[in-house]
Write an enzyme that holds these catalytic residues in place. Structure first.
Site, mmCIF file in Angstrom:
data_model
loop_
_atom_site.group_PDB
_atom_site.id
_atom_site.type_symbol
_atom_site.label_atom_id
_atom_site.label_comp_id
_atom_site.label_asym_id
_atom_site.label_seq_id
_atom_site.Cartn_x
_atom_site.Cartn_y
_atom_site.Cartn_z
ATOM 1 N N ARG A 104 0.835 -1.189 0.000
ATOM 2 C CA ARG A 104 0.000 0.000 0.000
ATOM 3 C C ARG A 104 0.872 1.243 0.000
ATOM 4 O O ARG A 104 1.698 1.437 0.894
ATOM 5 C CB ARG A 104 -0.928 -0.013 1.223
ATOM 6 C CG ARG A 104 -1.978 1.073 1.189
ATOM 7 C CD ARG A 104 -3.078 0.835 2.204
ATOM 8 N NE ARG A 104 -2.597 0.825 3.575
ATOM 9 C CZ ARG A 104 -3.396 0.833 4.637
ATOM 10 N NH1 ARG A 104 -4.711 0.826 4.474
ATOM 11 N NH2 ARG A 104 -2.904 0.817 5.856
ATOM 12 N N THR A 108 -0.862 7.596 -1.095
ATOM 13 C CA THR A 108 -2.171 7.502 -1.753
ATOM 14 C C THR A 108 -3.049 6.412 -1.144
ATOM 15 O O THR A 108 -4.263 6.394 -1.369
ATOM 16 C CB THR A 108 -1.995 7.186 -3.244
ATOM 17 O OG1 THR A 108 -1.427 5.863 -3.389
ATOM 18 C CG2 THR A 108 -1.076 8.200 -3.910
ATOM 19 N N ASP A 200 -0.369 -3.571 12.486
ATOM 20 C CA ASP A 200 0.070 -4.100 11.192
ATOM 21 C C ASP A 200 0.218 -5.613 11.287
ATOM 22 O O ASP A 200 1.130 -6.114 11.964
ATOM 23 C CB ASP A 200 1.404 -3.453 10.789
ATOM 24 C CG ASP A 200 1.831 -3.823 9.381
ATOM 25 O OD1 ASP A 200 2.025 -5.031 9.111
ATOM 26 O OD2 ASP A 200 1.959 -2.914 8.541
ATOM 27 N N ASP A 203 3.720 -7.130 10.164
ATOM 28 C CA ASP A 203 4.785 -6.906 11.138
ATOM 29 C C ASP A 203 4.627 -7.824 12.340
ATOM 30 O O ASP A 203 5.600 -8.365 12.869
ATOM 31 C CB ASP A 203 4.789 -5.448 11.603
ATOM 32 C CG ASP A 203 5.398 -4.509 10.575
ATOM 33 O OD1 ASP A 203 6.189 -4.978 9.739
ATOM 34 O OD2 ASP A 203 5.094 -3.304 10.619
#
Length: 209
Positions: A104, A108, A200, A203
């Site tokens: 990602r 944006t 996340d 992670d």
């Protein structure tokens, strides 16, 4: 319109509560992701077609049921989706595995492709796309679009936690894809993370943060 199932099983609720905790370490997080995936996968494979086959038990001949029709393929969206692949393979060990790599863009929030490797006959298979988090929906919609470009027409999407925004986008972009979700959360924050979420997933699965 696609079928959307949000799981309400007590075991799934309990296990999702475990992985939400910030103190849950990498080993337990990874193991619990796999366990949740097996439970979600059980529901997502509910409508697979069966055929009757005659066999012989140690006692007598009888008729049993086995999976019929299209072969299966699991497609994790890299990298976090890898954490779900083993759980689903435990249920359907004969499935082939493809990989789609998307990240990602931090500015944006749009998905950017960096890898795609699929079985040669992927278009003939029943596809199960897996990614722990459905946040903006960008990666999931892009990955499913890539699969359709390869001729796939029978696609399911499985995630552990979804935001309403991502679920809405996926349904609008791919109304023919069935979706199975472990938990539907409140919203996205200004950074595109699911609230309350679990941080996340990549992670935390791989211990990189």
């Amino acid at each position: 319109m696609s079928k959307v199932v949000v799981m309400d099983h007590p075991l799934i609720r309990h296990k999702i509560g475990m992985i939400r905790r910030k103190e849950t370490g990498t080993k337990d997080f990874r193991q619990t992701i796999s366990e949740i995936t097996m439970l979600i996968g059980y529901e997502a494979t509910r409508d697979l077609p069966l055929q009757k086959v005659e066999i012989e038990t140690p006692i007598c001949k009888t008729t049993v049921e086995e999976l019929r029709g299209r072969k299966l393929c699991i497609v994790p969206i890299l990298r976090a989706g890898l954490g779900m692949a083993d759980g689903l393979l435990t249920l359907i060990p004969a499935a082939k595995v493809g990989h789609i790599g998307l990240y990602r863009d931090p500015e944006t929030l749009n998905p950017v492709e960096y890898f795609c490797k699929l079985p040669p006959d992927v278009g003939e298979r029943e596809i199960f796309v897996v990614d722990p988090m459905l946040a903006t929906g960008g990666s999931a919609t892009a990955a499913i679009g890539m699969l359709k470009d390869h001729g796939c027409r029978h696609i399911h999407f499985l995630c552990i936690i979804a935001a309403p925004e991502g679920l809405k986008k996926l349904q609008e972009e791919h109304p023919d894809v069935d979706i199975t979700v472990g938990a539907l959360d409140e919203r996205l924050n200004e950074h595109g993370y699911i609230v309350p979420g679990l941080g996340d997933a990549g992670d935390r699965i791989f211990g990189t943060k």
